[in-house]
Design an enzyme around this catalytic site. Sequence first.
Site, PDB file in Angstrom:
ATOM      1  N   THR A 125       0.736  -1.353   0.069  1.00  0.00           N
ATOM      2  CA  THR A 125       0.024  -0.152   0.060  1.00  0.00           C
ATOM      3  C   THR A 125       0.986   1.449   0.168  1.00  0.00           C
ATOM      4  OG1 THR A 125      -1.428   1.293   1.557  1.00  0.00           O
ATOM      5  CG2 THR A 125      -0.273  -0.378   2.497  1.00  0.00           C
ATOM      6  N   GLU A 127       0.333   3.525   1.903  1.00  0.00           N
ATOM      7  CA  GLU A 127       0.574   4.121   3.213  1.00  0.00           C
ATOM      8  C   GLU A 127       2.065   3.730   3.747  1.00  0.00           C
ATOM      9  OE1 GLU A 127      -1.682   5.271   5.927  1.00  0.00           O
ATOM     10  OE2 GLU A 127      -2.455   6.193   4.196  1.00  0.00           O
ATOM     11  N   TYR A 148      -0.882   0.253  10.877  1.00  0.00           N
ATOM     12  CA  TYR A 148      -1.369  -0.277   9.672  1.00  0.00           C
ATOM     13  C   TYR A 148       0.047  -0.282   8.512  1.00  0.00           C
ATOM     14  CZ  TYR A 148      -3.391  -0.966   4.912  1.00  0.00           C
ATOM     15  OH  TYR A 148      -3.725  -1.287   3.613  1.00  0.00           O
ATOM     16  N   LYS A 152       1.971  -3.495   7.093  1.00  0.00           N
ATOM     17  CA  LYS A 152       2.268  -3.666   5.775  1.00  0.00           C
ATOM     18  C   LYS A 152       3.431  -3.528   5.314  1.00  0.00           C
ATOM     19  CE  LYS A 152      -2.134  -4.467   3.962  1.00  0.00           C
ATOM     20  NZ  LYS A 152      -2.312  -5.528   3.154  1.00  0.00           N
TER      21      LYS A 152
HETATM   22  P1  NAP Z   1     -11.425  -4.684   2.583  1.00  0.00           P
HETATM   23  O1  NAP Z   1     -12.736  -4.121   1.698  1.00  0.00           O
HETATM   24  O2  NAP Z   1     -11.089  -4.003   3.998  1.00  0.00           O
HETATM   25  O3  NAP Z   1     -11.334  -6.177   2.865  1.00  0.00           O
HETATM   26  C1  NAP Z   1     -10.595  -6.831   3.706  1.00  0.00           C
HETATM   27  C2  NAP Z   1     -10.717  -8.385   3.487  1.00  0.00           C
HETATM   28  O4  NAP Z   1      -9.676  -9.037   4.571  1.00  0.00           O
HETATM   29  C3  NAP Z   1     -12.167  -8.638   3.780  1.00  0.00           C
HETATM   30  O5  NAP Z   1     -12.599  -9.841   2.973  1.00  0.00           O
HETATM   31  C4  NAP Z   1     -11.892  -9.243   5.187  1.00  0.00           C
HETATM   32  O6  NAP Z   1     -12.693 -10.233   5.587  1.00  0.00           O
HETATM   33  C5  NAP Z   1     -10.305  -9.727   5.271  1.00  0.00           C
HETATM   34  N1  NAP Z   1      -9.792 -10.088   6.429  1.00  0.00           N
HETATM   35  C6  NAP Z   1      -9.762  -9.195   7.528  1.00  0.00           C
HETATM   36  N2  NAP Z   1      -9.043  -9.783   8.607  1.00  0.00           N
HETATM   37  C7  NAP Z   1      -8.764 -11.038   8.248  1.00  0.00           C
HETATM   38  C8  NAP Z   1      -8.152 -12.001   8.913  1.00  0.00           C
HETATM   39  N3  NAP Z   1      -7.635 -11.876  10.279  1.00  0.00           N
HETATM   40  N4  NAP Z   1      -8.020 -13.208   8.194  1.00  0.00           N
HETATM   41  C9  NAP Z   1      -8.497 -13.347   6.874  1.00  0.00           C
HETATM   42  N5  NAP Z   1      -9.070 -12.398   6.354  1.00  0.00           N
HETATM   43  C10 NAP Z   1      -9.328 -11.127   6.908  1.00  0.00           C
HETATM   44  O7  NAP Z   1     -10.077  -4.330   1.917  1.00  0.00           O
HETATM   45  P2  NAP Z   1      -9.694  -4.051   0.237  1.00  0.00           P
HETATM   46  O8  NAP Z   1     -10.069  -2.374   0.080  1.00  0.00           O
HETATM   47  O9  NAP Z   1     -10.442  -4.816  -0.516  1.00  0.00           O
HETATM   48  O10 NAP Z   1      -8.181  -4.201   0.057  1.00  0.00           O
HETATM   49  C11 NAP Z   1      -7.650  -5.312  -0.325  1.00  0.00           C
HETATM   50  C12 NAP Z   1      -6.374  -5.531   0.234  1.00  0.00           C
HETATM   51  O11 NAP Z   1      -5.394  -4.295  -0.457  1.00  0.00           O
HETATM   52  C13 NAP Z   1      -6.143  -5.135   1.907  1.00  0.00           C
HETATM   53  O12 NAP Z   1      -4.900  -6.200   2.033  1.00  0.00           O
HETATM   54  C14 NAP Z   1      -5.655  -3.544   1.909  1.00  0.00           C
HETATM   55  O13 NAP Z   1      -5.029  -3.574   3.084  1.00  0.00           O
HETATM   56  C15 NAP Z   1      -4.899  -3.430   0.628  1.00  0.00           C
HETATM   57  N6  NAP Z   1      -5.051  -2.268   0.008  1.00  0.00           N
HETATM   58  C16 NAP Z   1      -6.241  -1.314  -0.227  1.00  0.00           C
HETATM   59  C17 NAP Z   1      -6.145  -0.284  -0.725  1.00  0.00           C
HETATM   60  C18 NAP Z   1      -7.359   0.361  -1.022  1.00  0.00           C
HETATM   61  O14 NAP Z   1      -7.432   1.459  -1.494  1.00  0.00           O
HETATM   62  N7  NAP Z   1      -8.457  -0.165  -1.173  1.00  0.00           N
HETATM   63  C19 NAP Z   1      -5.097   0.401  -1.085  1.00  0.00           C
HETATM   64  C20 NAP Z   1      -3.752  -0.520  -0.990  1.00  0.00           C
HETATM   65  C21 NAP Z   1      -3.743  -1.606  -0.460  1.00  0.00           C
HETATM   66  P3  NAP Z   1     -14.182  -9.965   6.454  1.00  0.00           P
HETATM   67  O15 NAP Z   1     -15.020  -9.600   5.064  1.00  0.00           O
HETATM   68  O16 NAP Z   1     -14.548 -11.091   7.251  1.00  0.00           O
HETATM   69  O17 NAP Z   1     -14.091  -8.799   7.317  1.00  0.00           O
HETATM   70  O1  F7E Z   2      -9.031   8.120   4.632  1.00  0.00           O
HETATM   71  C1  F7E Z   2      -9.371  11.692   5.650  1.00  0.00           C
HETATM   72  C2  F7E Z   2      -8.372  10.940   6.517  1.00  0.00           C
HETATM   73  O2  F7E Z   2      -9.723   6.126   5.640  1.00  0.00           O
HETATM   74  C3  F7E Z   2      -8.721   9.048   3.570  1.00  0.00           C
HETATM   75  C4  F7E Z   2      -7.075   2.113   2.860  1.00  0.00           C
HETATM   76  O3  F7E Z   2      -7.827   1.347   1.938  1.00  0.00           O
HETATM   77  O4  F7E Z   2      -6.081   3.790   1.573  1.00  0.00           O
HETATM   78  C5  F7E Z   2      -7.119   3.724   2.488  1.00  0.00           C
HETATM   79  O5  F7E Z   2      -6.451   4.366   3.595  1.00  0.00           O
HETATM   80  C6  F7E Z   2      -8.483  10.354   4.128  1.00  0.00           C
HETATM   81  C7  F7E Z   2      -7.475  10.444   5.204  1.00  0.00           C
HETATM   82  O6  F7E Z   2      -8.378   5.899   3.580  1.00  0.00           O
HETATM   83  C8  F7E Z   2     -12.586  11.061   7.474  1.00  0.00           C
HETATM   84  O7  F7E Z   2      -7.823  11.440   7.669  1.00  0.00           O
HETATM   85  C9  F7E Z   2     -11.280  12.881   6.774  1.00  0.00           C
HETATM   86  O8  F7E Z   2      -6.476  11.557   5.100  1.00  0.00           O
HETATM   87  O9  F7E Z   2     -10.541   6.578   3.260  1.00  0.00           O
HETATM   88  P1  F7E Z   2      -9.573   6.684   4.207  1.00  0.00           P
HETATM   89  P2  F7E Z   2      -6.759   6.045   3.753  1.00  0.00           P
HETATM   90  O10 F7E Z   2      -6.372   6.259   5.299  1.00  0.00           O
HETATM   91  O11 F7E Z   2      -6.134   6.644   2.962  1.00  0.00           O
HETATM   92  C10 F7E Z   2      -4.611   2.980   1.630  1.00  0.00           C
HETATM   93  C11 F7E Z   2      -3.932   3.149   0.499  1.00  0.00           C
HETATM   94  C12 F7E Z   2      -4.716   1.746   2.280  1.00  0.00           C
HETATM   95  O12 F7E Z   2      -4.014   1.155   2.104  1.00  0.00           O
HETATM   96  C13 F7E Z   2      -5.900   1.404   3.299  1.00  0.00           C
HETATM   97  O13 F7E Z   2      -6.188   0.161   3.515  1.00  0.00           O
HETATM   98  O14 F7E Z   2      -9.415  10.992   4.660  1.00  0.00           O
HETATM   99  N1  F7E Z   2     -10.697  11.861   6.473  1.00  0.00           N
HETATM  100  N2  F7E Z   2     -12.319  12.731   7.593  1.00  0.00           N
HETATM  101  C14 F7E Z   2     -11.419  10.778   6.809  1.00  0.00           C
HETATM  102  N3  F7E Z   2     -11.401   9.404   6.679  1.00  0.00           N
HETATM  103  C15 F7E Z   2     -12.246   8.579   7.146  1.00  0.00           C
HETATM  104  N4  F7E Z   2     -12.259   7.050   7.028  1.00  0.00           N
HETATM  105  N5  F7E Z   2     -13.369   9.104   7.763  1.00  0.00           N
HETATM  106  C16 F7E Z   2     -13.444  10.187   7.918  1.00  0.00           C
HETATM  107  O15 F7E Z   2     -14.672  10.805   8.434  1.00  0.00           O
END
Ligand code: NAP
Ligand code: F7E
Length: 324
Positions: A125, A127, A148, A152
């Site tokens: 990620t 992050e 987090y 990662k």
């Molecule tokens: P998500 O919607 O939060 O899905 C997370 C998945 O992980 C769900 O299926 C969840 O299962 C499962 N999970 C959580 N804890 C677990 C555990 N202990 N053992 C096995 N499975 C578990 O995430 P996403 O947005 O699809 O992202 C997919 C991956 O890419 C994640 O690793 C995330 O950190 C990474 N990532 C996401 C983004 C983004 O912007 N979306 C960007 C960069 C990296 P449940 O349904 O049972 O909760």
């Molecule tokens: O926040 C701000 C918050 O929680 C985005 C995950 O998929 O992307 C995600 O992480 C921004 C941040 O995503 C609220 O402070 C303001 O600056 O949607 P977010 P994230 O933290 O960027 C990365 C790439 C991953 O890997 C992660 O798994 O928005 N913000 N107000 C807020 N964020 C949330 N959630 N809620 C608020 O009310």
Amino acid sequence: MAKRAFITGITGQDGSYLTELLLAKGYEVHGLVRRASTINRGRIDHIDSPDLHLHYGDLTDGVSLVNLIHQVEPHEVYNLGAQSHVKVSFEMPEYTASTDGTGALRLLEAIRAAGLDCRYYQASTSEMFGASPPPQHERTAFYPRSPYGAAKLYAHWVTVNYREAYDLFAVSGILFNHESPRRGESFLTRKVTLGVAAIVLGARDSLHLGNLDAVRDWGYAPEYVEGMWRMLQHDEPDDYVLATGEGRTVRQFVRAAFAHAGLDWEQYVTYDEQYERPTEVDALIGDASKAREVLGWKAETNADRLAELMVDADIEQLSRLLKA
Ligand code: NAP
Ligand code: F7E
């Protein structure tokens, strides 16, 4: 013979899109699901295929991973499972480290112990870049700003190490934020588009948010899972950034989402300190040149278009729910 893929996180946003993509390509797909007191498969319920198989397990339970890797003998493993919420990782740092960090190690060890010739994708990620200023690319220094991001980063480096130590075809996709109508409801984009839908339909009259100044590079999730698959089809294992290359502040995303519904965001959005993080990642904007040059991958949907399609989807879904 069909290729077999094993996906952790299959019930999540990316897991559901990746499952659709792999089934369309003729794969047999095996997914890891967690046991919960209520069934939590809303994102994959619509998939009706004899080639989809679900298995109970957990990334914190190494024995379940060893058994499943032996049983399934996958050709490709996609490790998408994670406690993926940055703010929550400050409240559950140890659990986040175990799932997101050591979980990857458990899975890699299960593959190594089975002696499988299998390809491994790690969901890394942006992050991990944290405080390093944009634009960020594969050679940018890592500086995580949350439990987090730190967990990662461990998973990222252990993936690199298994590639170098054991000659495993292991890749790490460093993905910037990617969203969709299937995005979890507590992430910023979805919280906003659901909020807009509820306001438009008269179900609520305000939306409470934290930091509006952070900059993110938001893309569209179905395009990003295609990039994951391409990484595993390449001749050599390597690490790739996937991003749109365009940054927006949270405020700009909020303005675009409200404007698409004909609303002025300033009349509805209020500040709530509880959504602030102890340490914030101020600006993420990715440079995905390497993925474009080597994999032929390019993001097509930018944040403005994303805001529109997510608002439209949430208005449609919520009006159906309100009518029911
Ligand atoms: P998500 O919607 O939060 O899905 C997370 C998945 O992980 C769900 O299926 C969840 O299962 C499962 N999970 C959580 N804890 C677990 C555990 N202990 N053992 C096995 N499975 C578990 O995430 P996403 O947005 O699809 O992202 C997919 C991956 O890419 C994640 O690793 C995330 O950190 C990474 N990532 C996401 C983004 C983004 O912007 N979306 C960007 C960069 C990296 P449940 O349904 O049972 O909760
Ligand atoms: O926040 C701000 C918050 O929680 C985005 C995950 O998929 O992307 C995600 O992480 C921004 C941040 O995503 C609220 O402070 C303001 O600056 O949607 P977010 P994230 O933290 O960027 C990365 C790439 C991953 O890997 C992660 O798994 O928005 N913000 N107000 C807020 N964020 C949330 N959630 N809620 C608020 O009310």
